[in-house]
Scaffold this motif. Structure first.
Motif, PDB file in Angstrom:
ATOM      1  N   GLY A   1       0.753  -1.164   0.301  1.00  0.00           N
ATOM      2  CA  GLY A   1      -0.181   0.156   0.012  1.00  0.00           C
ATOM      3  C   GLY A   1       0.765   1.308   0.019  1.00  0.00           C
ATOM      4  O   GLY A   1       1.862   1.267   0.442  1.00  0.00           O
ATOM      5  N   SER A   2       0.423   2.203  -0.360  1.00  0.00           N
ATOM      6  CA  SER A   2       1.189   3.542  -0.682  1.00  0.00           C
ATOM      7  C   SER A   2       0.234   4.780  -0.484  1.00  0.00           C
ATOM      8  O   SER A   2      -0.780   4.839  -1.300  1.00  0.00           O
ATOM      9  CB  SER A   2       1.856   3.532  -1.908  1.00  0.00           C
ATOM     10  N   HIS A   3       0.681   5.577   0.293  1.00  0.00           N
ATOM     11  CA  HIS A   3      -0.047   6.908   0.387  1.00  0.00           C
ATOM     12  C   HIS A   3       1.201   7.995   0.629  1.00  0.00           C
ATOM     13  O   HIS A   3       1.975   7.988   1.383  1.00  0.00           O
ATOM     14  CB  HIS A   3      -1.194   7.005   1.728  1.00  0.00           C
ATOM     15  N   GLU A   4       0.836   8.992  -0.126  1.00  0.00           N
ATOM     16  CA  GLU A   4       1.905  10.034  -0.229  1.00  0.00           C
ATOM     17  C   GLU A   4       2.087  10.828   1.145  1.00  0.00           C
ATOM     18  O   GLU A   4       3.362  11.456   1.408  1.00  0.00           O
ATOM     19  CB  GLU A   4       1.837  11.042  -1.456  1.00  0.00           C
ATOM     20  N   LEU A   5       1.254  10.596   1.979  1.00  0.00           N
ATOM     21  CA  LEU A   5       1.648  11.434   3.505  1.00  0.00           C
ATOM     22  C   LEU A   5       2.104  10.501   4.414  1.00  0.00           C
ATOM     23  O   LEU A   5       2.205  11.099   5.464  1.00  0.00           O
ATOM     24  CB  LEU A   5       0.194  12.050   3.943  1.00  0.00           C
ATOM     25  N   ILE A   6       2.348   9.187   4.091  1.00  0.00           N
ATOM     26  CA  ILE A   6       2.839   8.198   5.040  1.00  0.00           C
ATOM     27  C   ILE A   6       4.317   7.790   4.842  1.00  0.00           C
ATOM     28  O   ILE A   6       4.683   7.811   3.675  1.00  0.00           O
ATOM     29  CB  ILE A   6       2.022   7.245   5.298  1.00  0.00           C
ATOM     30  N   GLY A   7       5.189   7.975   5.857  1.00  0.00           N
ATOM     31  CA  GLY A   7       6.373   7.368   5.641  1.00  0.00           C
ATOM     32  C   GLY A   7       7.576   8.032   5.381  1.00  0.00           C
ATOM     33  O   GLY A   7       8.685   7.837   5.323  1.00  0.00           O
ATOM     34  N   LEU A   8       7.265   9.407   5.100  1.00  0.00           N
ATOM     35  CA  LEU A   8       8.318  10.485   4.799  1.00  0.00           C
ATOM     36  C   LEU A   8       8.243  11.856   5.486  1.00  0.00           C
ATOM     37  O   LEU A   8       7.072  12.074   6.144  1.00  0.00           O
ATOM     38  CB  LEU A   8       8.377  10.748   3.337  1.00  0.00           C
ATOM     39  N   THR A   9       9.277  12.353   6.202  1.00  0.00           N
ATOM     40  CA  THR A   9       9.061  13.542   6.800  1.00  0.00           C
ATOM     41  C   THR A   9       8.987  14.780   5.846  1.00  0.00           C
ATOM     42  O   THR A   9       8.771  14.507   4.271  1.00  0.00           O
ATOM     43  CB  THR A   9      10.651  13.890   7.398  1.00  0.00           C
ATOM     44  N   ASN A  10       8.332  15.781   6.307  1.00  0.00           N
ATOM     45  CA  ASN A  10       7.971  16.980   5.508  1.00  0.00           C
ATOM     46  C   ASN A  10       9.304  17.168   4.481  1.00  0.00           C
ATOM     47  O   ASN A  10       9.131  17.680   3.412  1.00  0.00           O
ATOM     48  CB  ASN A  10       7.443  18.044   6.223  1.00  0.00           C
ATOM     49  N   LYS A  11      10.318  17.204   5.115  1.00  0.00           N
ATOM     50  CA  LYS A  11      11.633  17.799   4.558  1.00  0.00           C
ATOM     51  C   LYS A  11      11.626  16.638   3.418  1.00  0.00           C
ATOM     52  O   LYS A  11      12.235  17.261   2.216  1.00  0.00           O
ATOM     53  CB  LYS A  11      12.794  17.555   5.437  1.00  0.00           C
ATOM     54  N   GLU A  12      11.859  15.554   3.610  1.00  0.00           N
ATOM     55  CA  GLU A  12      12.172  14.378   2.519  1.00  0.00           C
ATOM     56  C   GLU A  12      10.837  14.542   1.245  1.00  0.00           C
ATOM     57  O   GLU A  12      11.226  14.649   0.184  1.00  0.00           O
ATOM     58  CB  GLU A  12      11.724  13.091   3.256  1.00  0.00           C
ATOM     59  N   ARG A  13       9.608  14.733   1.848  1.00  0.00           N
ATOM     60  CA  ARG A  13       8.767  14.913   0.847  1.00  0.00           C
ATOM     61  C   ARG A  13       8.774  16.268  -0.007  1.00  0.00           C
ATOM     62  O   ARG A  13       8.809  16.121  -1.336  1.00  0.00           O
ATOM     63  CB  ARG A  13       7.188  15.113   1.671  1.00  0.00           C
ATOM     64  N   ASN A  14       9.176  17.263   0.740  1.00  0.00           N
ATOM     65  CA  ASN A  14       9.407  18.547  -0.079  1.00  0.00           C
ATOM     66  C   ASN A  14      10.697  18.489  -1.121  1.00  0.00           C
ATOM     67  O   ASN A  14      10.752  18.967  -2.143  1.00  0.00           O
ATOM     68  CB  ASN A  14       9.739  19.745   0.874  1.00  0.00           C
ATOM     69  N   TYR A  15      11.563  17.599  -0.692  1.00  0.00           N
ATOM     70  CA  TYR A  15      12.859  17.326  -1.480  1.00  0.00           C
ATOM     71  C   TYR A  15      12.531  16.707  -2.759  1.00  0.00           C
ATOM     72  O   TYR A  15      12.622  17.109  -3.896  1.00  0.00           O
ATOM     73  CB  TYR A  15      13.939  16.404  -0.958  1.00  0.00           C
ATOM     74  N   ILE A  16      11.711  15.552  -2.776  1.00  0.00           N
ATOM     75  CA  ILE A  16      11.267  14.777  -3.595  1.00  0.00           C
ATOM     76  C   ILE A  16      10.282  15.924  -4.593  1.00  0.00           C
ATOM     77  O   ILE A  16      10.584  15.923  -5.837  1.00  0.00           O
ATOM     78  CB  ILE A  16      10.341  13.643  -3.438  1.00  0.00           C
ATOM     79  N   PHE A  17       9.453  16.612  -4.062  1.00  0.00           N
ATOM     80  CA  PHE A  17       8.426  17.369  -4.829  1.00  0.00           C
ATOM     81  C   PHE A  17       9.270  18.509  -5.650  1.00  0.00           C
ATOM     82  O   PHE A  17       9.189  18.583  -6.739  1.00  0.00           O
ATOM     83  CB  PHE A  17       7.439  18.405  -3.794  1.00  0.00           C
ATOM     84  N   ASN A  18      10.368  19.105  -4.968  1.00  0.00           N
ATOM     85  CA  ASN A  18      11.276  20.081  -5.760  1.00  0.00           C
ATOM     86  C   ASN A  18      12.162  19.265  -6.653  1.00  0.00           C
ATOM     87  O   ASN A  18      12.305  19.984  -7.843  1.00  0.00           O
ATOM     88  CB  ASN A  18      12.299  20.718  -4.608  1.00  0.00           C
ATOM     89  N   GLU A  19      12.405  17.987  -6.839  1.00  0.00           N
ATOM     90  CA  GLU A  19      13.212  17.484  -7.714  1.00  0.00           C
ATOM     91  C   GLU A  19      12.203  17.251  -8.850  1.00  0.00           C
ATOM     92  O   GLU A  19      12.579  17.027 -10.028  1.00  0.00           O
ATOM     93  CB  GLU A  19      13.621  16.001  -7.166  1.00  0.00           C
TER      94      GLU A  19
END
Length: 182
Positions: A144-162
């Motif tokens: 299962g995968s949901h974009e709000l689970i499993g990453l810190t905000n910093k990690e999520r923002n890094y991926i979003f910027n990439e």
């Protein structure tokens, strides 16, 4: 407006990007991947697979809408293959369900090969009963995968910027293929 379109594209691509980031260990870039569902999440899942270096990508679509595969060829150098028959690609080891349809998930589980990995990326629209006997006998990996689970905000923002950087580099080609954005 172009900035808003880029952000919207990136927002949808963030869903499969987070799934990929948290589940890299399951993927082999040389293996084929079937993405089920030609909507926004499925389309951007194909984009994310391209961004991660996959070349053997299939998109299952049973709808009669034109899918712009030329984007993948021109932007990523990938010949995205469209199929309407899951039976033709049931031997692929990796499948991404981007439909949120529990009937489709049951069909995927019934057709997939032993030891397949199924990623549930589309949010299920109703409670889904998983056939645990089928999972057991086929040794299916369900992720299962949901974009709000499993990453810190910093990690999520890094991926979003990439993702945004990647779209920035390719946006003019995407606009040229899809038509001018006004």
């Amino acid at each position: 407006l172009k900035r808003i379109v880029k952000i919207a594209f990136s927002r949808f691509q963030l869903i499969p990007a987070v799934m990929y980031e948290k589940n890299k260990r399951y993927f082999n870039n040389n293996e084929g991947v079937l993405v089920i569902g030609p909507g926004s999440v499925g389309f951007t899942a194909c984009m994310e697979l391209c961004r991660q270096g996959h070349k053997n990508i299939y998109l299952l679509s049973r709808e009669n809408k034109k899918i712009r595969t030329d984007i993948f060829r021109e932007v990523y150098g990938v010949n995205l293959k469209i199929t309407s028959d899951m039976k033709k690609v049931k031997d692929l080891e990796y499948m991404i369900d981007a439909t949120g349809n529990s009937d489709v998930l049951r069909e995927i589980m019934g057709l997939c090969s032993p030891f397949s990995t199924i990623f549930i990326l589309g949010t299920p629209r109703k409670n889904t009963a998983i056939d645990s006997l089928m999972v057991h006998r086929k040794s299916i990996h369900l992720v299962g995968s949901h974009e709000l689970i499993g990453l810190t905000n910093k990690e999520r923002n890094y991926i979003f910027n990439e993702i945004l950087k990647g779209i920035e580099d390719k946006f003019s080609v995407i606009v040229e293929i899809l038509g001018e954005i006004s």
